[in-house]
Structure formats: structure tokens, C-alpha cells
Design a protein around this motif. Structure first.
Motif, PDB file in Angstrom:
ATOM      1  N   UNK A 105       0.805  -1.211   0.000  1.00 13.65           N
ATOM      2  CA  UNK A 105       0.000   0.000   0.000  1.00 13.65           C
ATOM      3  C   UNK A 105       0.842   1.266   0.000  1.00 13.65           C
ATOM      4  N   UNK A 106       0.311   2.313  -0.626  1.00 12.16           N
ATOM      5  CA  UNK A 106       1.038   3.567  -0.776  1.00 12.16           C
ATOM      6  C   UNK A 106       1.059   4.340   0.528  1.00 12.16           C
ATOM      7  N   UNK A 107       2.246   4.859   0.873  1.00  9.08           N
ATOM      8  CA  UNK A 107       2.394   5.715   2.044  1.00  9.08           C
ATOM      9  C   UNK A 107       3.644   6.581   1.851  1.00  9.08           C
ATOM     10  N   UNK A 108       3.510   7.844   2.059  1.00  6.21           N
ATOM     11  CA  UNK A 108       4.633   8.772   1.898  1.00  6.21           C
ATOM     12  C   UNK A 108       5.327   8.982   3.240  1.00  6.21           C
ATOM     13  N   UNK A 109       5.889   7.914   3.787  1.00  3.92           N
ATOM     14  CA  UNK A 109       6.580   8.026   5.060  1.00  3.92           C
ATOM     15  C   UNK A 109       7.987   8.579   4.854  1.00  3.92           C
ATOM     16  N   UNK A 110       8.701   8.777   5.954  1.00  4.30           N
ATOM     17  CA  UNK A 110      10.022   9.396   5.888  1.00  4.30           C
ATOM     18  C   UNK A 110      11.002   8.517   5.116  1.00  4.30           C
ATOM     19  N   UNK A 111      10.971   7.230   5.359  1.00  4.64           N
ATOM     20  CA  UNK A 111      11.919   6.325   4.696  1.00  4.64           C
ATOM     21  C   UNK A 111      11.751   6.354   3.181  1.00  4.64           C
ATOM     22  N   UNK A 112      10.498   6.323   2.733  1.00  2.34           N
ATOM     23  CA  UNK A 112      10.249   6.344   1.293  1.00  2.34           C
ATOM     24  C   UNK A 112      10.693   7.662   0.678  1.00  2.34           C
ATOM     25  N   UNK A 113      10.343   8.769   1.313  1.00  6.10           N
ATOM     26  CA  UNK A 113      10.708  10.079   0.768  1.00  6.10           C
ATOM     27  C   UNK A 113      12.222  10.287   0.775  1.00  6.10           C
ATOM     28  N   UNK A 114      12.906   9.738   1.782  1.00 10.77           N
ATOM     29  CA  UNK A 114      14.366   9.837   1.833  1.00 10.77           C
ATOM     30  C   UNK A 114      15.005   9.033   0.709  1.00 10.77           C
ATOM     31  N   UNK A 115      14.498   7.824   0.481  1.00  9.18           N
ATOM     32  CA  UNK A 115      15.030   6.988  -0.597  1.00  9.18           C
ATOM     33  C   UNK A 115      14.803   7.633  -1.960  1.00  9.18           C
ATOM     34  N   UNK A 116      13.621   8.196  -2.155  1.00 10.22           N
ATOM     35  CA  UNK A 116      13.306   8.883  -3.403  1.00 10.22           C
ATOM     36  C   UNK A 116      14.207  10.104  -3.604  1.00 10.22           C
ATOM     37  N   UNK A 117      14.409  10.856  -2.532  1.00  8.12           N
ATOM     38  CA  UNK A 117      15.259  12.045  -2.625  1.00  8.12           C
ATOM     39  C   UNK A 117      16.699  11.669  -2.939  1.00  8.12           C
TER      40      UNK A 117
END
Length: 237
Positions: A85-97
Motif C-alpha cells: 500500500x502507498x504511504x509517503x513516510x520518511x523512509x520512502x521520501x528519503x530513498x526517493x530524494x
């Protein structure tokens, strides 16, 4: 901005000229100025090399390797969200950045190197190939990430084969800098076989979208690997 040695040389001439205009003995000041320049150059070299290194073009293959592995971690993070499921948590946003910033760092490095094409002509072509494939990988992975909500909402039980293939692609990207040619070809053969099986079972619209994005990512793997390892070979020489 780029010709540091030339600028230092002419600044020394400017300093001696200023001393002469001020009425001082230039010949007496010249040895002191030369010693000051040498000591300052050594301090600047040590600081730039060990304290605040910014000579990324000296390790272009390392910068490129970081970009590829960052894309691999980004794809793995998206796979986790496609499954859970989609979630814009800190870990995901950090990896994307990190994926986007590493690609931007590679672009900046090549921009600096392209200002002196004669010196780096044997490395620029593969460098720009790496940059092109890195931007393509980041773009295709981001497009796959934009589809996170749909997989969860549709509740597609047939996602397991896509998850297996996506995991293998992400794993190959993450380990690509350390992968030898034989291991890379073995991994690519497995990925192609899994993708061929998916093509035979594609039915729903969701399957077509997932398959298309994975196909675009797979197409970048071989040119990316070849350019990355040619760049490492050049630096080794």
C-alpha cells in the motif's frame, strides 16, 4: 571557476605588480610571495582532498555507482509499497530524494568535466551514457511509483510474478557496481525469462501498465552496466 592553477599564477603576478606600484622592493618580496603561494597551495590541496573533497570528477565511476545503487533502492522501496500500500513516510521520501539527488550529482560532475573536454574526452562519452540511462531509470521508476495506489485498490492477487521480477531488477541495480560480466549476464537472462512469462499472462489493463514500465527499466540495464564498468576500467588505468 575551473582554471585554478592559471588563476593562482596570475594572482601572484598581480600581487607583485601591486607591491611595485606601492613603491616596495619587488625583488625582496618575490621569494616571500613564492613561499606563501606554495604553502597556501599545499594547505588548499589538503583541505580540498581530505576535509572538503569536491573533486568528484576524479571518481566519476564512484559517483555513477552511487547513482545506480540509489535507483535500485528506490525501486525496492516502490516494490514494498506496491505490495503493502502507498504511504509517503520518511523512509520512502528519503530513498526517493537520494535517487534524484545522486542523479543530479552525476549531472553536475559531468558538467564540470565537459568544461575541459580535451582532458576528459576518454571518459565523457561513457559518462553521458550513464547520465542518460540514470535519468531514464529514475523517470521510469518514478512512473512506476506513481502507480502505487492502483495496485492496492485493485487488490490484484496476480501481482506476485511482478513482485518477483521487480525485486530481481532492484537487486541487480543495487549490486551492479560489484557484479562481474558473467554474473550480470546470468541475472539478465533470468530477468528476461521472467518478463517473457509475464508477457504471456498479461490480461488486465493494470498488467499492461506494470509490464510496460518494467520493460522500459529492463532496457536500460545493459547499456548502464557497460558504461559503468568501462568507466571503472578507465579510472583503474
Amino acid at each position: 571557476s575551473y582554471k585554478y592553477s592559471f588563476s593562482t599564477f596570475f594572482i601572484t603576478i598581480q600581487a607583485l605588480t601591486s607591491l611595485s606600484l606601492a613603491g616596495l622592493d619587488v625583488y625582496h618580496a618575490m621569494p616571500i610571495r613564492i613561499i606563501d603561494t606554495i604553502v597556501g597551495s599545499v594547505i588548499a590541496w589538503a583541505a580540498a582532498t581530505y576535509l572538503w573533497p569536491d573533486w568528484r570528477y576524479l571518481t566519476l565511476s564512484h559517483t555513477a555507482a552511487q547513482t545506480i545503487t540509489a535507483n535500485g533502492r528506490y525501486l525496492d522501496a516502490i516494490l514494498d509499497q506496491l505490495q503493502n500500500g502507498s504511504r509517503d513516510d520518511v523512509d520512502y521520501r528519503l530513498t526517493r530524494r537520494q535517487a534524484h539527488e545522486s542523479t543530479a550529482a552525476l549531472s553536475s560532475t559531468l558538467s564540470d568535466m565537459s568544461s575541459n573536454p580535451k582532458k576528459y574526452q576518454d571518459r565523457l562519452q561513457d559518462g553521458f551514457t550513464l547520465l542518460k540511462t540514470s535519468y531514464a531509470l529514475t523517470g521510469h521508476i518514478s512512473a512506476l511509483g506513481a502507480y502505487r495506489d492502483q495496485v492496492r485498490i485493485d487488490g490484484n492477487d496476480g501481482f506476485a510474478p511482478y513482485a518477483k521480477l521487480t525485486h530481481h531488477i532492484a537487486e541487480l541495480l543495487t549490486q551492479m557496481p560489484q557484479t562481474d560480466p558473467e554474473a550480470f549476464e546470468t541475472a539478465m537472462t533470468q530477468i528476461r525469462q521472467e518478463f517473457a512469462e509475464l508477457e504471456q499472462n498479461t490480461q488486465a489493463q493494470q498488467d499492461h501498465i506494470l509490464k510496460h514500465q518494467l520493460d522500459l527499466i529492463i532496457r536500460q540495464l545493459t547499456p548502464c552496466y557497460q558504461a559503468l564498468h568501462r568507466q571503472a576500467d578507465v579510472e583503474a588505468v
